[in-house]
Design an enzyme around this catalytic site. Structure first.
Site, PDB file in Angstrom:
ATOM      1  N   SER A 166       1.973  -3.903  -6.574  1.00  0.00           N
ATOM      2  CA  SER A 166       1.841  -4.150  -5.139  1.00  0.00           C
ATOM      3  C   SER A 166       2.617  -5.397  -4.725  1.00  0.00           C
ATOM      4  O   SER A 166       3.838  -5.439  -4.863  1.00  0.00           O
ATOM      5  CB  SER A 166       0.356  -4.226  -4.762  1.00  0.00           C
ATOM      6  N   ASP A 175      -1.929   6.945  -2.297  1.00  0.00           N
ATOM      7  CA  ASP A 175      -2.049   5.518  -2.015  1.00  0.00           C
ATOM      8  C   ASP A 175      -2.179   5.310  -0.502  1.00  0.00           C
ATOM      9  O   ASP A 175      -1.309   5.715   0.265  1.00  0.00           O
ATOM     10  CB  ASP A 175      -0.792   4.803  -2.538  1.00  0.00           C
ATOM     11  N   HIS A 206      -4.000   3.345  -5.201  1.00  0.00           N
ATOM     12  CA  HIS A 206      -3.438   2.003  -5.363  1.00  0.00           C
ATOM     13  C   HIS A 206      -4.196   1.176  -6.409  1.00  0.00           C
ATOM     14  O   HIS A 206      -3.893   0.006  -6.606  1.00  0.00           O
ATOM     15  CB  HIS A 206      -3.505   1.286  -4.007  1.00  0.00           C
TER      16      HIS A 206
END
Length: 278
Positions: free
Chosen positions: A147, A223, A256
């Site tokens: 991320s 995600d 995620h």
């Protein structure tokens, strides 16, 4: 640096250290996994940069990377995601995406951030110099992240191709100048000059300077941040236009979380091992 913990893990050693950072002007903690092979010789390392709200402990406890790392003879270096301490600036509203836990791996130029938020220099220079001097780790490095940390890994690897063998990322913020997370952080840390932002944007770096290191990106298609924040299609297009190559792997049903990371961390470590041990 001072060792604060040690745990045996898959024949290797899971360690945690703290030290006074001259770059960040505060005390910092970081985690290290040393494979069994490190008891006899210096080993290469993958530096893993974590995402928003994380510390050095999230990856170490959730990713399940140590089993494969000890098989491959690779150390894992996991820094914190921002400077810490009572005197370190934080978002006045306590937002999760700015300030503590959200350093974005840049060198801040604006008040009140610039006195501490120099995460780019910390990752590229200070931390490797420290661990390579004090631990059985050599100067063969790869860089990875998740991320916000995936953004950091891409940017740092692309800008320092002489220091790393390969780059990988899970669910990276690929084009931060074009998403809300990046615009908020860069406005605060770097000011209003958007040309300065581009030096911390992987897509813009590839477009302007090309790409030479091998890249692997893994992205889950379930995600929740995919369309608004991550924009993997922009990275895929940029890579396709240069000669360096790279792969963006899209995975149906994955989100995620660290469940996603733990599902594909073995593939990423084996990807890095090809280049670290070549």
């Amino acid at each position: 640096m001072k060792q604060v913990s040690e745990t045996r893990c898959f024949g290797g050693r899971q360690l945690r250290f703290e030290h006074d950072s001259e770059v960040l002007n505060c005390a910092m903690k970081f985690s290290v996994f040393l494979p069994l092979r490190a008891e006899k010789a210096k080993v290469p390392a993958v530096y893993f940069l974590s995402g928003l709200t994380c510390t050095d402990e999230n990856f170490s406890t959730k990713a399940g990377a140590q089993r494969v790392a000890t098989e491959l003879g690779i150390a894992l270096i996991v820094p914190d995601t921002s400077p810490r301490g009572d005197n370190v600036a934080d978002d006045p509203d306590g937002a999760y995406d700015l300030g503590l836990g959200a350093g974005f791996y840049v060198n801040a130029t604006q008040e009140p951030w610039k006195n501490h938020y120099q995460m780019y220099d910390y990752i590229v220079k200070e931390l490797p110099e420290l661990v390579e001097a004090e631990l059985p780790i050599n100067d063969k490095r790869a860089i990875a992240g998740h991320s916000m940390g995936g953004h950091g890994a891409l940017v740092i690897g692309l800008r320092n191709s002489d220091r790393y063998s390969s780059i990988s990322a899970f669910s990276p913020i690929t084009n931060p100048t074009q998403c809300p997370w990046g615009e908020k952080a860069f406005s605060a840390y770097l000011g209003d000059d958007r040309e300065q932002w581009q030096q911390y944007d992987a897509v813009e770096i590839i477009k302007s300077k090309g790409q030479t290191l091998p890249i692997r990106v893994d992205q889950g298609l379930a995600d929740g941040f995919l369309e608004e924040q991550l924009k993997p299609e922009n990275l895929k297009e940029a890579i396709a236009e240069v000669e360096g190559g790279g792969t963006v792997h899209l995975h149906d049903g994955y989100d995620h979380s660290y469940y996603f990371i733990s599902s594909f961390i073995e593939a990423q470590l084996r990807f890095h091992a090809k280049y670290l041990t070549a």
